[in-house]
Design a protein around this motif. Sequence first.
Motif, PDB file in Angstrom:
ATOM      1  N   ALA A  36     -14.332 -19.953 -24.702  1.00 41.19           N
ATOM      2  CA  ALA A  36     -13.763 -20.387 -23.527  1.00 41.19           C
ATOM      3  C   ALA A  36     -13.414 -21.868 -23.626  1.00 41.19           C
ATOM      4  CB  ALA A  36     -14.340 -20.150 -22.235  1.00 41.19           C
ATOM      5  N   GLY A  37     -12.115 -22.235 -23.455  1.00 39.76           N
ATOM      6  CA  GLY A  37     -11.878 -23.770 -23.417  1.00 39.76           C
ATOM      7  C   GLY A  37     -11.298 -24.255 -24.857  1.00 39.76           C
ATOM      8  N   GLN A  38     -11.567 -23.630 -25.794  1.00 40.77           N
ATOM      9  CA  GLN A  38     -11.166 -23.977 -27.086  1.00 40.77           C
ATOM     10  C   GLN A  38      -9.866 -23.993 -27.598  1.00 40.77           C
ATOM     11  OE1 GLN A  38     -13.879 -25.164 -29.142  1.00 40.77           O
ATOM     12  NE2 GLN A  38     -15.175 -24.519 -27.407  1.00 40.77           N
ATOM     13  N   LYS A  39      -8.828 -23.865 -26.797  1.00 37.75           N
ATOM     14  CA  LYS A  39      -7.477 -23.852 -26.665  1.00 37.75           C
ATOM     15  C   LYS A  39      -7.226 -25.468 -26.748  1.00 37.75           C
ATOM     16  CE  LYS A  39      -3.263 -22.343 -26.947  1.00 37.75           C
ATOM     17  NZ  LYS A  39      -2.398 -22.215 -28.108  1.00 37.75           N
ATOM     18  N   TRP A  45      -8.697 -10.049 -24.774  1.00 39.86           N
ATOM     19  CA  TRP A  45      -8.940 -11.582 -24.172  1.00 39.86           C
ATOM     20  C   TRP A  45      -8.508 -12.720 -25.019  1.00 39.86           C
ATOM     21  CZ3 TRP A  45     -11.904 -16.004 -25.020  1.00 39.86           C
ATOM     22  CH2 TRP A  45     -12.262 -16.682 -23.862  1.00 39.86           C
ATOM     23  N   HIS A  92      -6.160 -15.248 -23.104  1.00 42.73           N
ATOM     24  CA  HIS A  92      -6.622 -16.648 -22.660  1.00 42.73           C
ATOM     25  C   HIS A  92      -6.287 -17.674 -23.813  1.00 42.73           C
ATOM     26  CE1 HIS A  92      -8.723 -13.763 -20.004  1.00 42.73           C
ATOM     27  NE2 HIS A  92      -8.850 -15.071 -19.119  1.00 42.73           N
ATOM     28  N   LEU A  93      -6.332 -17.457 -25.126  1.00 36.83           N
ATOM     29  CA  LEU A  93      -6.291 -18.438 -26.086  1.00 36.83           C
ATOM     30  C   LEU A  93      -5.013 -18.622 -26.840  1.00 36.83           C
ATOM     31  CD1 LEU A  93      -9.701 -18.098 -27.766  1.00 36.83           C
ATOM     32  CD2 LEU A  93      -9.122 -19.890 -25.931  1.00 36.83           C
ATOM     33  N   PRO A 141     -16.773 -14.616 -25.426  1.00 36.16           N
ATOM     34  CA  PRO A 141     -15.896 -15.721 -24.526  1.00 36.16           C
ATOM     35  C   PRO A 141     -16.711 -16.802 -24.204  1.00 36.16           C
ATOM     36  CG  PRO A 141     -15.504 -13.198 -24.084  1.00 36.16           C
ATOM     37  CD  PRO A 141     -16.830 -13.405 -24.901  1.00 36.16           C
ATOM     38  N   LEU A 142     -17.962 -16.759 -24.475  1.00 37.61           N
ATOM     39  CA  LEU A 142     -18.756 -17.956 -23.966  1.00 37.61           C
ATOM     40  C   LEU A 142     -18.489 -19.154 -24.937  1.00 37.61           C
ATOM     41  CD1 LEU A 142     -22.182 -16.285 -23.245  1.00 37.61           C
ATOM     42  CD2 LEU A 142     -20.400 -17.102 -21.564  1.00 37.61           C
TER      43      LEU A 142
END
Length: 159
Positions: free
Chosen positions: A42-45, A67, A71-72, A38-39
């Motif tokens: 995270a935010g790659q979407k 996850w 999240h993605l 997740p590190l």
Amino acid sequence: MREKKIWGRKRHLLVDTQGFVLAVKVHTAGLTDRKSAPLLLAGQKEYFPRVSYLFADRGYTGPLLDWIKEHLGWEPEIVPHEHNDSQSDWVLVNGEPVKIAKPKGGFQVQRKRWVVERTFAWLTRFRRLARDYEGLPSSSEALIQIAAIRLFLTRLAPF
């Protein structure tokens, strides 16, 4: 997605199907792959809105798959390891168990998993990345990104 000869650090890469680096994360080796993914992701979407599918190895199983979906919105697939654990298999022939010897296997290319391994091999051709000389993980990440940029530019204009 760990790299050899790097003591106390793990390198995680997000690559496309050609092996070009999309994202990189370097952290301490004390974190497991499931907790550190997740590190990286995270935010790659927002950066890659057209990505919808993700290949990973068995180190990234468990609640991480949920996850990723939550999240993605990507569909993760775990690439299985194809290896011969034993030298023989039991099968039923006419209702009787029969022991059949498996063929001797050597190296087998695993579907989609070799792409990341090849990228790590490309990166370790750079002397600075063959070992971890950097004091900060962010410095290692920056050098990996610089090497990835050079690889990409070399493929765009080889001469």
